[in-house]
Design an enzyme around this catalytic site. Structure first.
Site, PDB file in Angstrom:
ATOM      1  N   CYS A 103      50.056  51.470   2.056  1.00  0.00           N
ATOM      2  CA  CYS A 103      49.659  52.614   2.865  1.00  0.00           C
ATOM      3  C   CYS A 103      51.079  53.176   3.703  1.00  0.00           C
ATOM      4  O   CYS A 103      51.592  53.890   2.872  1.00  0.00           O
ATOM      5  CB  CYS A 103      48.847  52.184   4.085  1.00  0.00           C
ATOM      6  SG  CYS A 103      48.023  53.185   4.968  1.00  0.00           S
ATOM      7  N   HIS A 204      44.597  48.210   2.337  1.00  0.00           N
ATOM      8  CA  HIS A 204      44.887  46.940   3.338  1.00  0.00           C
ATOM      9  C   HIS A 204      43.744  45.961   3.035  1.00  0.00           C
ATOM     10  O   HIS A 204      43.121  46.039   2.160  1.00  0.00           O
ATOM     11  CB  HIS A 204      44.811  47.310   4.668  1.00  0.00           C
ATOM     12  CG  HIS A 204      45.679  48.552   5.092  1.00  0.00           C
ATOM     13  ND1 HIS A 204      46.933  48.411   5.593  1.00  0.00           N
ATOM     14  CD2 HIS A 204      45.227  49.627   5.391  1.00  0.00           C
ATOM     15  CE1 HIS A 204      47.283  49.514   6.044  1.00  0.00           C
ATOM     16  NE2 HIS A 204      46.325  50.274   5.959  1.00  0.00           N
TER      17      HIS A 204
HETATM   18  N1  GLN Z   1      50.221  56.767   9.173  1.00  0.00           N
HETATM   19  C1  GLN Z   1      49.846  56.793   7.880  1.00  0.00           C
HETATM   20  C2  GLN Z   1      48.601  57.795   7.759  1.00  0.00           C
HETATM   21  O1  GLN Z   1      47.625  57.708   8.856  1.00  0.00           O
HETATM   22  C3  GLN Z   1      49.523  55.467   7.373  1.00  0.00           C
HETATM   23  C4  GLN Z   1      48.551  54.631   8.103  1.00  0.00           C
HETATM   24  C5  GLN Z   1      48.612  53.102   7.567  1.00  0.00           C
HETATM   25  O2  GLN Z   1      49.322  52.350   7.196  1.00  0.00           O
HETATM   26  N2  GLN Z   1      47.418  52.612   7.769  1.00  0.00           N
HETATM   27  O3  GLN Z   1      48.445  58.492   6.866  1.00  0.00           O
END
Ligand code: GLN
Length: 258
Positions: A103, A204
């Site tokens: 992510c 995740h």
């Molecule tokens: N900040 C990033 C987004 O919202 C990654 C978020 C995350 O790692 N869940 O796209």
């Protein structure tokens, strides 16, 4: 070649964990626990080495690199440092190290991320892609079909929550095809990116507890391209099935995809 280690041999795999104190949303650190345990069951000891702001990426220092997810705020804290590490990390992957990026970490291993405030966060440039934050978050269970070995399709189940839309360069290789969920941008029908032994993904969950085959693939690549002896994985298979069913029932649907 199947890796078989007798009890007298000591094999240690060094895992470089990038920014563990910043990028660990949704317990992404759990992926490291899975790598440690599954390696130990095959007689391989894992040494986890945190790599933080200002630390050098040493040539040949780690067999596997890992970077987890985080919100825009945490990403902004590490982006410039990661940009500096980009060349060394890419050299490590070329040399033979495996890599998993999740992510926020995945976004920052591309060329960069334009965040929700319109700020450009530079990335490591390891994956041929860019990410731009969109107005609507893409949240839900995901199911992918991946073919890391030609002719051997496997599924990966997980959970996604991102505002970023990731656009792969023409010719870039995605990690998998989206069966249910949004994936890279909610439109292309693809998820993640692969550059040889380096994998980036939005999933995740954490990712590896319910997709043990993927953990074994990463370990095998990190150990020089070996296949690990299979484990029973009954509970893991159940967890994957539950997750896959949930994704099929209520994962976000990419447009233009049945
Ligand atoms: N900040 C990033 C987004 O919202 C990654 C978020 C995350 O790692 N869940 O796209």
């Amino acid at each position: 070649m199947i890796l078989r280690i007798d009890s007298s041999a000591r094999v240690t795999l060094v895992v470089g964990h990038l920014y563990p104190e910043y990028l660990n949303i949704y317990a992404d650190r759990g992926n490291i626990a899975v790598l440690e345990r599954r390696a130990a069951w095959r007689g391989v000891e894992v040494e986890v080495r945190p790599i933080g702001l200002g630390d050098q990426i040493e040539a040949g220092g780690c067999g596997l690199y890992y970077i987890g997810g985080g919100q825009d705020r945490e990403q902004a804290l590490v982006a410039a440092d990661l940009e500096q590490k980009g060349e060394a990390l890419a050299a490590e992957v070329e040399r033979g190290a495996a890599l998993l990026a999740v992510c926020g970490g995945y976004q920052l291993l591309g060329r960069g991320y334009r965040d929700a405030r319109g700020e450009w966060l530079p990335g490591a440039g390891l994956f041929p892609l860019e990410t731009v934050a969109g107005g609507r978050r893409m949240i839900g269970d995901v199911l992918l079909e991946c073919e890391l070995e030609p002719g051997v399709p496997r599924t990966v189940a997980g959970f996604e929550n991102h505002a970023g839309r990731t656009l792969l360069d023409p010719g870039a290789v995605p990690l998998g095809r989206v069966l249910a969920g949004f994936g890279n941008d909610g439109e292309s029908g693809y998820e993640g990116c692969r550059r040889g032994r380096a994998l980036g993904t939005y999933l995740h969950g954490p990712l590896l507890p319910r997709n043990p085959w993927l953990a074994d693939w990463l370990l095998g690549e990190a150990l020089g391209g070996v296949a690990l002896e299979p484990l029973e994985d009954e509970l893991e298979a159940e967890a994957q099935a539950v997750s896959a069913a949930r994704a099929r029932a209520r994962g976000g649907r990419p447009q233009g995809h049945a």
